[in-house]
Scaffold this active site. Structure first.
Site, mmCIF file in Angstrom:
data_model
loop_
_atom_site.group_PDB
_atom_site.id
_atom_site.type_symbol
_atom_site.label_atom_id
_atom_site.label_comp_id
_atom_site.label_asym_id
_atom_site.label_seq_id
_atom_site.Cartn_x
_atom_site.Cartn_y
_atom_site.Cartn_z
ATOM 1 N N SER A 40 38.066 45.891 35.706
ATOM 2 C CA SER A 40 37.311 46.511 34.420
ATOM 3 C C SER A 40 38.051 46.105 33.185
ATOM 4 O O SER A 40 38.732 47.018 32.882
ATOM 5 C CB SER A 40 37.218 48.153 34.763
ATOM 6 O OG SER A 40 38.752 48.474 34.873
ATOM 7 N N HIS A 149 35.862 49.843 40.691
ATOM 8 C CA HIS A 149 37.004 49.488 41.985
ATOM 9 C C HIS A 149 36.224 49.925 43.189
ATOM 10 O O HIS A 149 37.265 49.649 44.193
ATOM 11 C CB HIS A 149 38.094 50.207 41.528
ATOM 12 C CG HIS A 149 38.788 49.630 40.380
ATOM 13 N ND1 HIS A 149 39.694 50.289 39.774
ATOM 14 C CD2 HIS A 149 38.705 48.351 39.573
ATOM 15 C CE1 HIS A 149 40.098 49.699 38.613
ATOM 16 N NE2 HIS A 149 39.595 48.559 38.740
ATOM 17 N N GLN A 157 36.246 55.926 37.495
ATOM 18 C CA GLN A 157 36.959 55.098 38.093
ATOM 19 C C GLN A 157 38.120 55.621 38.605
ATOM 20 O O GLN A 157 38.604 55.048 39.779
ATOM 21 C CB GLN A 157 37.412 53.794 37.011
ATOM 22 C CG GLN A 157 38.351 52.759 37.516
ATOM 23 C CD GLN A 157 38.445 51.547 36.723
ATOM 24 O OE1 GLN A 157 37.724 50.871 36.636
ATOM 25 N NE2 GLN A 157 39.802 51.838 36.093
ATOM 26 N N GLU A 158 38.937 56.601 38.325
ATOM 27 C CA GLU A 158 40.292 56.897 38.733
ATOM 28 C C GLU A 158 40.162 58.347 38.562
ATOM 29 O O GLU A 158 40.372 59.005 37.464
ATOM 30 C CB GLU A 158 41.368 56.285 38.027
ATOM 31 C CG GLU A 158 41.147 54.609 38.254
ATOM 32 C CD GLU A 158 42.276 53.980 37.448
ATOM 33 O OE1 GLU A 158 43.434 54.593 36.985
ATOM 34 O OE2 GLU A 158 42.035 52.606 37.176
ATOM 35 N N GLU A 198 42.128 50.125 44.451
ATOM 36 C CA GLU A 198 43.544 50.489 44.191
ATOM 37 C C GLU A 198 44.150 51.245 45.228
ATOM 38 O O GLU A 198 45.098 52.073 44.899
ATOM 39 C CB GLU A 198 43.440 51.216 42.842
ATOM 40 C CG GLU A 198 43.138 50.162 41.645
ATOM 41 C CD GLU A 198 43.623 50.643 40.093
ATOM 42 O OE1 GLU A 198 43.899 52.025 40.030
ATOM 43 O OE2 GLU A 198 43.554 49.978 39.340
ATOM 44 N N GLU A 271 41.944 58.855 30.097
ATOM 45 C CA GLU A 271 42.109 57.289 29.661
ATOM 46 C C GLU A 271 40.602 56.792 29.467
ATOM 47 O O GLU A 271 39.564 57.000 30.259
ATOM 48 C CB GLU A 271 42.797 56.601 30.885
ATOM 49 C CG GLU A 271 42.978 54.857 30.492
ATOM 50 C CD GLU A 271 43.669 54.401 31.560
ATOM 51 O OE1 GLU A 271 44.432 55.030 32.381
ATOM 52 O OE2 GLU A 271 43.321 53.202 31.705
ATOM 53 N N ASP A 298 43.074 51.957 26.980
ATOM 54 C CA ASP A 298 43.559 50.864 27.971
ATOM 55 C C ASP A 298 42.438 49.630 27.177
ATOM 56 O O ASP A 298 43.014 49.007 26.465
ATOM 57 C CB ASP A 298 43.083 51.284 29.208
ATOM 58 C CG ASP A 298 43.103 50.144 30.208
ATOM 59 O OD1 ASP A 298 43.523 48.957 29.602
ATOM 60 O OD2 ASP A 298 42.766 50.349 31.235
ATOM 61 N N LYS A 323 49.902 47.433 29.778
ATOM 62 C CA LYS A 323 49.676 46.390 30.829
ATOM 63 C C LYS A 323 50.100 44.827 30.393
ATOM 64 O O LYS A 323 49.541 44.508 29.496
ATOM 65 C CB LYS A 323 48.306 46.115 31.321
ATOM 66 C CG LYS A 323 47.551 47.437 31.986
ATOM 67 C CD LYS A 323 46.086 47.236 31.920
ATOM 68 C CE LYS A 323 45.398 48.160 32.963
ATOM 69 N NZ LYS A 323 43.975 48.284 32.749
ATOM 70 N N HIS A 351 49.887 48.828 36.452
ATOM 71 C CA HIS A 351 49.267 47.628 37.241
ATOM 72 C C HIS A 351 48.032 47.299 36.972
ATOM 73 O O HIS A 351 47.396 47.880 36.086
ATOM 74 C CB HIS A 351 49.500 48.431 38.805
ATOM 75 C CG HIS A 351 48.326 49.315 39.139
ATOM 76 N ND1 HIS A 351 48.185 49.614 40.359
ATOM 77 C CD2 HIS A 351 47.745 50.061 38.404
ATOM 78 C CE1 HIS A 351 47.157 50.485 40.610
ATOM 79 N NE2 HIS A 351 46.697 51.137 38.901
ATOM 80 N N ARG A 352 47.482 46.367 37.758
ATOM 81 C CA ARG A 352 45.950 45.986 37.714
ATOM 82 C C ARG A 352 45.351 46.271 38.957
ATOM 83 O O ARG A 352 45.955 46.473 40.068
ATOM 84 C CB ARG A 352 45.905 44.666 37.359
ATOM 85 C CG ARG A 352 46.519 44.033 35.915
ATOM 86 C CD ARG A 352 45.916 44.945 34.754
ATOM 87 N NE ARG A 352 44.678 45.035 34.400
ATOM 88 C CZ ARG A 352 44.193 44.359 33.529
ATOM 89 N NH1 ARG A 352 44.785 43.647 32.789
ATOM 90 N NH2 ARG A 352 42.583 44.646 33.251
ATOM 91 N N SER A 353 44.041 46.106 39.171
ATOM 92 C CA SER A 353 43.376 46.554 40.543
ATOM 93 C C SER A 353 43.531 45.524 41.472
ATOM 94 O O SER A 353 43.422 45.781 42.483
ATOM 95 C CB SER A 353 41.923 46.910 39.975
ATOM 96 O OG SER A 353 41.164 45.548 39.412
ATOM 97 N N LYS A 374 51.208 53.863 36.083
ATOM 98 C CA LYS A 374 50.025 54.042 37.169
ATOM 99 C C LYS A 374 50.291 52.953 38.226
ATOM 100 O O LYS A 374 50.315 51.785 37.631
ATOM 101 C CB LYS A 374 48.565 53.614 36.320
ATOM 102 C CG LYS A 374 48.107 54.824 35.615
ATOM 103 C CD LYS A 374 47.091 54.358 34.796
ATOM 104 C CE LYS A 374 45.879 53.767 35.576
ATOM 105 N NZ LYS A 374 44.770 53.437 34.646
HETATM 106 P P1 PGA Z 1 41.626 46.904 35.976
HETATM 107 O O1 PGA Z 1 41.687 48.466 36.030
HETATM 108 O O2 PGA Z 1 43.073 46.400 36.493
HETATM 109 O O3 PGA Z 1 40.296 46.364 36.875
HETATM 110 O O4 PGA Z 1 41.348 46.590 34.554
HETATM 111 C C1 PGA Z 1 42.806 49.351 35.808
HETATM 112 C C2 PGA Z 1 42.336 50.382 34.508
HETATM 113 O O5 PGA Z 1 41.253 50.361 34.336
HETATM 114 O O6 PGA Z 1 43.331 50.927 34.057
HETATM 115 ZN ZN ZN Z 2 42.270 51.959 32.407
#
Ligand code: PGA
Ligand code: ZN
Length: 402
Positions: A40, A149, A157-158, A198, A271, A298, A323, A351-353, A374
């Protein structure tokens, strides 16, 4: 620092996609780095170089060819010197020629070599380079995965547990306990319990609130734990509206939904509550909720110092997600941290997904004294490696202060 050999190869990330791992050798030392990959993503991220078939063969050739040649011809005495040189060699704004993945793998491996040469841990090297005070980050553990994800089984998403015990050792222990307790609760309620990208659970529910009701039970039993979310709202936007559980929300209605959730569940952070194109809504939520909740950008700012400056000027957010592979060098990542701290904001390292076993982000988070890190759910070894590294760092820090 003189590099006399460079090697690079393909490895798999947590999604089974190909990614790059680079090793640099000096006479005395060697250091390796591998690069994660997002799904994402923000539109303005530095570009990871992928061939049409999804491989990273060209990126690897760029490291073992063009970059290896300049490394053999130059002695770089600081990480910034190397990073500036690599950016100029690439010659594009978004690192699309050599690849942000290729460049960052060299930048991180070189940082490790500098640390080894100075006989200091990587986090100490980062702190010395950045001029920051090392400190333990809170763990932002993505316990329930949704969005892109997890096939949008959950719209958000999270769903994150934020854990800030006195020590990292205690925080990691609480993370494991809470994760296993949540697993039991979910298995009690649901027949089917898939996992997400994740390393967190990925249940399906009829209401947006249900995941937070469960997390509230966990949080209510603990003193130093709270709830946060990453909406990754780029992925929820359809036209000018957002779609969650098949229901459409105008930006105003989505802000109202967040306001209700914050009131009921006392979120610690939100976020990417809106899409990166919907900057006005970022400014509105920060104005309305920014005193009680940390509003993290982000996809909006993609670890880019210039975009952070713009966000500071317009008060779109009050914290940044950091990131390294969104910007592509260690030095520019540190610049993004400086822009964040200059504004009096907090930084959360991420991190990344699609992850690897590389633990650079643990040293980065500790070295810059980040508010949080994260590193994902506890069901994937590549995420656990970061938590283990944080525990080791805590031991290293104690030894250094003795
Ligand atoms: P991504 O997602 O690593 O798939 O971009 C992580 C996030 O959105 O924080
Ligand atoms: Zn994000």
């Amino acid at each position: 620092m003189h590099i006399n050999r460079v090697s690079a190869r393909t490895i798999s990330d947590t999604r089974g996609r190909k990614t790059i791992e680079t090793t640099l050798f000096t006479d005395e030392f060697e250091a390796t780095a591998s690069i994660p990959s997002g799904k994402s993503t923000g539109s303005k991220e530095a570009k990871e170089l992928r061939d049409e078939d999804g491989s990273v063969t060209t990126a690897i050739h760029n490291v073992t060819g063009e970059i290896a040649t300049v490394l053999s011809e130059h002695n770089f005495s600081t990480i910034r010197e190397l990073d500036t040189f690599l950016c100029e060699l690439d010659g594009t704004q978004d690192k699309s020629r050599l690849g942000a993945n290729a460049i960052l793998s060299v930048s991180i491996a070189m940082s490790r070599l500098f640390a080894q040469e100075a006989h200091i841990p990587l986090w100490r090297f980062i702190a010395d380079t950045a001029g920051t005070t090392p400190a333990s980050p809170r763990l932002f553990v993505n316990v329930m995965n949704g969005g892109a994800h997890a096939g949008f089984r959950l719209p958000i998403q999270e769903q994150i547990l934020v854990i800030g015990e006195k020590t990292l050792k205690e925080s990691v222990t609480v993370a494991h306990e809470a994760f296993s307790e949540l697993g039991d609760m979910l298995r009690n309620e649901l027949v089917d319990l898939p996992m997400g990208d994740e390393g967190g659970y990925s249940p399906s529910f009829d209401t947006i609130e249900r995941p937070f009701e469960l997390l509230s039970t966990i949080v209510s039993k603990r003193n130093n734990t709270s709830i946060a979310i990453d909406s990754a709202a780029n992925e929820l936007l359809d036209g000018n509206e957002y779609v969650l559980l098949k229901k459409r929300y105008t930006p105003t209605q989505l802000l109202e939904l967040y306001t209700q959730l914050v009131k009921r569940f006392h979120f610690h952070a939100i976020e990417d509550p809106f899409a990166e194109s919907d900057k006005q809504s970022f400014a509105e939520i920060t104005k309305k909720l920014g005193k009680e909740v940390i509003i993290i950008g982000d996809d909006l700012i993609v670890t880019n110092p210039k975009l952070i400056e713009d966000a500071v000027e317009h008060k779109y957010i009050n914290a940044t997600l950091i990131k390294p592979n969104q910007i592509g060098t260690v030095s520019q990542t540190i610049d993004a941290v400086h822009k964040t701290y200059d504004a009096g904001w907090r930084a959360v390292v991420s991190h990344r997904s699609g992850e690897t076993y590389d633990t650079f982000i643990a040293d980065l988070a500790y070295g810059i004294g980040a508010h949080g890190i994260k590193a994902g759910g506890l069901a994937q070894q590549q995420r656990l490696a970061k938590y283990e590294r944080l525990r080791t760092i805590e031991c290293e820090a104690t030894e250094l202060s003795d």
